[in-house]
Design a protein around this motif. Structure first.
Motif, PDB file in Angstrom:
ATOM      1  N   LEU A 101      12.971 126.759  82.081  1.00  0.00           N
ATOM      2  CA  LEU A 101      14.069 126.885  81.213  1.00  0.00           C
ATOM      3  C   LEU A 101      14.070 126.042  79.936  1.00  0.00           C
ATOM      4  O   LEU A 101      14.313 126.529  78.885  1.00  0.00           O
ATOM      5  CB  LEU A 101      15.171 126.107  82.083  1.00  0.00           C
ATOM      6  N   ALA A 102      13.098 125.251  79.970  1.00  0.00           N
ATOM      7  CA  ALA A 102      12.542 124.440  78.518  1.00  0.00           C
ATOM      8  C   ALA A 102      11.989 125.292  77.833  1.00  0.00           C
ATOM      9  O   ALA A 102      12.226 125.599  76.617  1.00  0.00           O
ATOM     10  CB  ALA A 102      11.717 123.244  78.800  1.00  0.00           C
ATOM     11  N   ARG A 103      10.961 126.260  78.363  1.00  0.00           N
ATOM     12  CA  ARG A 103      10.279 127.188  77.568  1.00  0.00           C
ATOM     13  C   ARG A 103      11.363 128.305  76.905  1.00  0.00           C
ATOM     14  O   ARG A 103      11.318 128.571  75.627  1.00  0.00           O
ATOM     15  CB  ARG A 103       9.293 128.056  78.430  1.00  0.00           C
ATOM     16  N   GLU A 104      12.359 128.389  77.773  1.00  0.00           N
ATOM     17  CA  GLU A 104      13.276 129.675  77.141  1.00  0.00           C
ATOM     18  C   GLU A 104      14.139 129.117  76.223  1.00  0.00           C
ATOM     19  O   GLU A 104      14.591 129.814  75.385  1.00  0.00           O
ATOM     20  CB  GLU A 104      14.126 129.965  78.544  1.00  0.00           C
ATOM     21  N   ARG A 105      14.625 127.785  76.361  1.00  0.00           N
ATOM     22  CA  ARG A 105      15.749 127.301  75.292  1.00  0.00           C
ATOM     23  C   ARG A 105      15.601 126.047  74.541  1.00  0.00           C
ATOM     24  O   ARG A 105      16.165 126.007  73.657  1.00  0.00           O
ATOM     25  CB  ARG A 105      17.037 127.180  76.408  1.00  0.00           C
ATOM     26  N   SER A 106      14.584 125.291  74.814  1.00  0.00           N
ATOM     27  CA  SER A 106      14.410 123.937  74.257  1.00  0.00           C
ATOM     28  C   SER A 106      14.280 124.168  72.732  1.00  0.00           C
ATOM     29  O   SER A 106      13.345 124.996  72.361  1.00  0.00           O
ATOM     30  CB  SER A 106      13.412 123.225  74.550  1.00  0.00           C
ATOM     31  N   ASP A 107      14.947 123.449  71.832  1.00  0.00           N
ATOM     32  CA  ASP A 107      14.883 123.298  70.522  1.00  0.00           C
ATOM     33  C   ASP A 107      13.688 122.345  70.062  1.00  0.00           C
ATOM     34  O   ASP A 107      13.661 122.115  68.808  1.00  0.00           O
ATOM     35  CB  ASP A 107      16.141 122.968  69.745  1.00  0.00           C
ATOM     36  N   CYS A 108      12.835 121.844  70.941  1.00  0.00           N
ATOM     37  CA  CYS A 108      11.795 120.948  70.660  1.00  0.00           C
ATOM     38  C   CYS A 108      10.411 121.736  70.611  1.00  0.00           C
ATOM     39  O   CYS A 108      10.487 122.642  71.619  1.00  0.00           O
ATOM     40  CB  CYS A 108      11.756 119.794  71.608  1.00  0.00           C
ATOM     41  N   SER A 109       9.523 121.315  69.884  1.00  0.00           N
ATOM     42  CA  SER A 109       8.195 121.938  69.897  1.00  0.00           C
ATOM     43  C   SER A 109       7.479 122.116  71.069  1.00  0.00           C
ATOM     44  O   SER A 109       6.480 122.430  71.495  1.00  0.00           O
ATOM     45  CB  SER A 109       7.526 121.468  68.665  1.00  0.00           C
ATOM     46  N   SER A 110       7.998 121.039  71.972  1.00  0.00           N
ATOM     47  CA  SER A 110       7.215 120.676  73.323  1.00  0.00           C
ATOM     48  C   SER A 110       7.710 121.771  74.177  1.00  0.00           C
ATOM     49  O   SER A 110       7.297 122.112  75.280  1.00  0.00           O
ATOM     50  CB  SER A 110       7.810 119.465  73.942  1.00  0.00           C
ATOM     51  N   LYS A 112       6.734 124.716  74.210  1.00  0.00           N
ATOM     52  CA  LYS A 112       5.420 125.567  74.416  1.00  0.00           C
ATOM     53  C   LYS A 112       4.726 124.955  75.488  1.00  0.00           C
ATOM     54  O   LYS A 112       4.010 125.591  76.341  1.00  0.00           O
ATOM     55  CB  LYS A 112       4.574 125.384  73.282  1.00  0.00           C
ATOM     56  N   ARG A 113       5.065 123.598  75.715  1.00  0.00           N
ATOM     57  CA  ARG A 113       4.447 122.953  77.197  1.00  0.00           C
ATOM     58  C   ARG A 113       5.503 122.784  78.411  1.00  0.00           C
ATOM     59  O   ARG A 113       5.366 121.748  78.897  1.00  0.00           O
ATOM     60  CB  ARG A 113       3.668 121.835  76.689  1.00  0.00           C
ATOM     61  N   GLY A 114       6.371 123.674  78.420  1.00  0.00           N
ATOM     62  CA  GLY A 114       7.429 123.631  79.193  1.00  0.00           C
ATOM     63  C   GLY A 114       8.206 122.520  79.086  1.00  0.00           C
ATOM     64  O   GLY A 114       8.854 121.711  80.147  1.00  0.00           O
ATOM     65  N   GLY A 115       8.241 121.920  77.838  1.00  0.00           N
ATOM     66  CA  GLY A 115       9.112 120.798  77.575  1.00  0.00           C
ATOM     67  C   GLY A 115       8.259 119.227  77.768  1.00  0.00           C
ATOM     68  O   GLY A 115       8.818 118.297  77.625  1.00  0.00           O
ATOM     69  N   ASP A 116       7.111 119.547  78.046  1.00  0.00           N
ATOM     70  CA  ASP A 116       6.348 118.254  78.283  1.00  0.00           C
ATOM     71  C   ASP A 116       6.049 117.268  77.091  1.00  0.00           C
ATOM     72  O   ASP A 116       5.437 117.888  76.123  1.00  0.00           O
ATOM     73  CB  ASP A 116       4.791 118.762  78.951  1.00  0.00           C
TER      74      ASP A 116
END
Ligand SMILES: N=C(N)NCCC[C@H](NC(=O)[C@@H]1CCC/C1=C/[C@H](COP(=O)(O)O)NC=O)C(N)=O
Length: 158
Positions: A101-110, A112-116
């Motif tokens: 979900l982070a990869r799909e939607r996050s507005d942070c450059s992380s 790319k790492r699944g929000g990590d």
């Protein structure tokens, strides 16, 4: 465990804890005279000096930097961002993976790492984010958290 006013901090360069005296500004690797070693160990077990988290960030028009890889000009309102975040909470509760979900939607450059975000210690992230992240049990996902960056879901992984 530590004699007042000594505190324990985390050295990123040496990747281990060190001891700091806020009045004399002295810092040292070894435990100060008078430290109760067992109590210190117990304290450190309950108060991690650093945590590792994933996050899903949804920015809005009042974000400190209303742009991301997804949109060079974010005009979403904070209310709309919170509604969208709630939909992602639902999907997590239905068993979808946080990283996906982070990869799909996050507005942070992380994204790319699944929000990590990797490991971080006190003082690195914005206060509202830090206090929630450090209070989460390992494996838990937060309620929505608001920072100057936008609105976040946080998952503590270590
Ligand atoms: N030390 C580590 N690992 N990296 C530096 C992090 C700096 C820190 N960042 C944040 O607090 C926001 C909220 C939590 C995550 C985060 C990510 C932001 C969100 O995006 P932005 O608002 O910047 O456009 N993107 C990167 O910084 C800060 N003190 O501003």
């Amino acid at each position: 465990g530590l004699p007042e006013p000594w505190t324990v901090r985390f050295s990123k360069s040496k990747r281990r804890e060190y001891f700091f005296h806020p009045e004399t500004k002295q810092s040292q690797w070894e435990e100060p005279e008078g430290t109760d070693h067992q109590q210190l160990k117990q304290y450190l077990a309950e108060h991690p000096l650093r945590v590792r988290c994933l996050h899903l960030l949804i920015k809005h028009r009042d974000s400190r930097r209303p742009a991301s890889h997804r949109s060079e000009h974010i005009t979403l309102s904070k209310e709309e961002a919170l509604q969208e975040l709630a939909a992602y909470q639902q999907r997590l509760e239905q068993g979808e993976r946080f990283e996906d979900l982070a990869r799909e939607r996050s507005d942070c450059s992380s994204f790319k790492r699944g929000g990590d975000l990797g490991h971080f210690a006190h003082g690195e992230m914005q206060p509202a984010f830090e206090s929630v992240a450090f209070a989460l049990p390992v494996g838990a996902v937060s309620a929505p958290v608001e920072t100057d960056s936008g609105v976040h879901l946080i998952k503590r992984v270590a």
